[in-house]
Design an enzyme around this catalytic site. Structure first.
Site, mmCIF file in Angstrom:
data_model
loop_
_atom_site.group_PDB
_atom_site.id
_atom_site.type_symbol
_atom_site.label_atom_id
_atom_site.label_comp_id
_atom_site.label_asym_id
_atom_site.label_seq_id
_atom_site.Cartn_x
_atom_site.Cartn_y
_atom_site.Cartn_z
ATOM 1 N NE ARG A 1 0.838 -0.236 4.344
ATOM 2 C CZ ARG A 1 -0.146 0.186 5.122
ATOM 3 N NH1 ARG A 1 0.098 1.066 6.088
ATOM 4 N NH2 ARG A 1 -1.382 -0.248 4.950
ATOM 5 C CG HIS B 1 -9.681 -1.361 9.690
ATOM 6 N ND1 HIS B 1 -9.846 -0.286 8.849
ATOM 7 C CD2 HIS B 1 -8.558 -1.993 9.277
ATOM 8 C CE1 HIS B 1 -8.850 -0.265 7.975
ATOM 9 N NE2 HIS B 1 -8.054 -1.285 8.215
ATOM 10 N NE ARG C 1 -6.301 5.468 2.615
ATOM 11 C CZ ARG C 1 -6.909 4.293 2.834
ATOM 12 N NH1 ARG C 1 -7.842 4.176 3.766
ATOM 13 N NH2 ARG C 1 -6.575 3.241 2.111
ATOM 14 C CG ASP D 1 -1.856 -1.126 1.315
ATOM 15 O OD1 ASP D 1 -2.930 -1.028 0.727
ATOM 16 O OD2 ASP D 1 -1.544 -2.133 1.986
ATOM 17 C CG ASP E 1 -9.610 -3.507 2.309
ATOM 18 O OD1 ASP E 1 -8.436 -3.754 2.643
ATOM 19 O OD2 ASP E 1 -10.146 -2.400 2.476
ATOM 20 C CE LYS F 1 -6.032 1.554 -1.398
ATOM 21 N NZ LYS F 1 -5.008 0.856 -0.593
ATOM 22 C CG HIS F 2 -11.306 0.923 -0.571
ATOM 23 N ND1 HIS F 2 -10.880 2.234 -0.410
ATOM 24 C CD2 HIS F 2 -10.372 0.138 0.022
ATOM 25 C CE1 HIS F 2 -9.738 2.236 0.284
ATOM 26 N NE2 HIS F 2 -9.406 0.994 0.556
#
Length: 294
Positions: free
Chosen positions: A61, A165, A122, A53, A238, A152-153
Site C-alpha cells: 500500500r 472476493h 504472495r 497490507d 479477512d 494469514k490466511h
C-alpha cells in the site's frame, strides 16, 4: 478525513485500515495516523489499531517512499531465515515511524495449487517446512519493533482455486494432509508468538462438513485454532464484504456468526452501509444475549 473521524464517533471502532488511496506522502500519512490516535484516545480513552497490507512485492500500500521490498516468493527463493527476518524488521521500522501498529502480513499459505488465483507469489513457496521457517522469521522481524504481525490466511489458502472476493473456494484435502502441509506454518507462527492470525473465507469439508467458510466456523476457529492449536492471540477476519461471506444472509448475519465462531476483530473495509449493518447487528446480538458482553 471527516469520514474517518465519524467512524470513531459513531461506531467507537477498534481499528482502521490504510489503503493506497489514503496515502499522499510520508508527512501526510504520519500526520493522519497521529490525528486518528489522538481523536480516539480523547473520545474513547483507548487507542486504535491502524493496520495496513504491506506484504512486499505485488501487495504494497505504501509505494512511493520507504523501503520497497520484494514479495515472499522472492524471499523464499533465498531460503534464508536471516533475510526473511530482515525483511520483516525493515518493513516494521517504516510502519512504526509512520504510526501504523499492525501489519496484515505475512502470508504463510503453502502455495501448492497451480490454479490458485489469490496467493501465488504472495507465498514463500510450496514446501511447508520452508514456509514455516521463513514465515516465523518474518513475524519475529516485524514484532522486533512496536508493530504486530498477522499470519494469514488460516487454515491455509494455498491449495485452492477460485477467488474468495467473488466466490467461496474449497480446500479439498483430508485432515491428515492439512495437518502435514497447510497447518505447519501456523503452528510455527503460534510458537513464535504471532500477535494476530487472519482467517480465510474458504470452506474446508474435512474440518467442518457443514461447508461454512472458515471465518464463520466454530469448529475451525474455536475448535481447531483456539483449543487444539492453543492459540491465545487475536483472530482477525479477512474483509467481510467478500462474496464468499455475504452471499448467504449478508454481512449482518456474517458479522454475528464470525464472533460466535471465535473471531475477535470483524474487518469491514469498503462501504459505509456494510459498516453500519455489521455494527448494528453485533450490538443487537449483545443486547438480546446471543453474544455475551464479555
Amino acid at each position: 478525513s471527516e469520514d474517518a473521524l465519524r467512524l470513531i464517533d459513531r461506531y467507537n471502532v477498534g481499528g482502521l485500515v490504510v489503503f493506497t488511496h489514503n496515502i499522499e506522502d510520508q508527512a501526510q500519512l504520519s500526520s493522519m495516523n497521529r490525528q486518528l490516535q489522538n481523536y480516539s484516545i480523547a473520545k474513547n480513552k483507548v487507542p486504535v489499531f491502524i493496520a495496513i497490507d504491506q506484504e512486499g512485492g505485488k501487495v504494497m500500500r505504501i509505494k512511493n517512499f520507504g523501503t520497497a521490498l520484494p514479495g515472499n516468493m522472492n524471499i523464499g527463493a533465498t531460503r534464508s531465515s536471516e533475510l526473511s527476518f530482515l525483511a520483516g524488521k525493515l518493513t516494521a521500522v517504516d510502519l512504526e515511524m509512520l504510526g501504523i501498529n499492525i501489519n496484515f502480513a505475512p502470508v504463510i499459505d503453502v502455495n501448492t495449487s497451480k490454479d490458485n488465483e489469490v496467493i501465488g507469489v504472495r507465498s514463500f513457496g510450496s514446501d511447508p517446512d520452508m514456509v514455516a521457517k521463513l514465515g516465523s522469521s518474518y513475524i519475529r522481524g516485524i514484532q522486533s519493533r512496536r508493530v504486530s504481525a498477522t499470519a494469514k490466511h488460516f487454515p491455509g489458502h494455498g491449495d485452492t482455486s477460485g477467488d474468495s472476493h467473488f466466490e467461496m473456494p474449497s480446500l479439498n484435502k483430508s485432515y491428515d494432509q492439512i495437518l502435514a502441509t497447510d497447518l505447519k506454518p501456523f503452528r510455527s507462527a503460534i510458537r513464535s508468538g504471532v500477535d494476530s492470525i487472519m482467517t480465510a473465507h474458504i470452506s474446508v469439508p474435512s474440518l467442518d462438513p457443514s461447508g461454512k467458510p472458515a471465518t464463520l466456523s466454530k469448529k475451525i476457529i474455536s475448535g481447531l485454532l483456539r483449543e487444539q492449536m492453543n492459540y491465545q492471540g487475536l483472530v482477525v477476519t479477512d474483509d467481510m464484504e467478500m462474496q464468499a461471506i455475504t452471499k448467504d444472509g449478508g454481512i449482518s448475519k456474517a458479522a454475528v456468526n464470525a464472533v460466535l465462531a471465535g473471531c475477535d476483530i470483524i474487518t469491514v473495509v469498503w462501504t459505509d452501509r456494510a459498516k453500519d449493518e455489521a455494527y448494528t447487528s453485533l450490538l443487537k446480538a449483545v443486547k438480546n444475549g446471543l453474544i455475551s458482553e464479555e
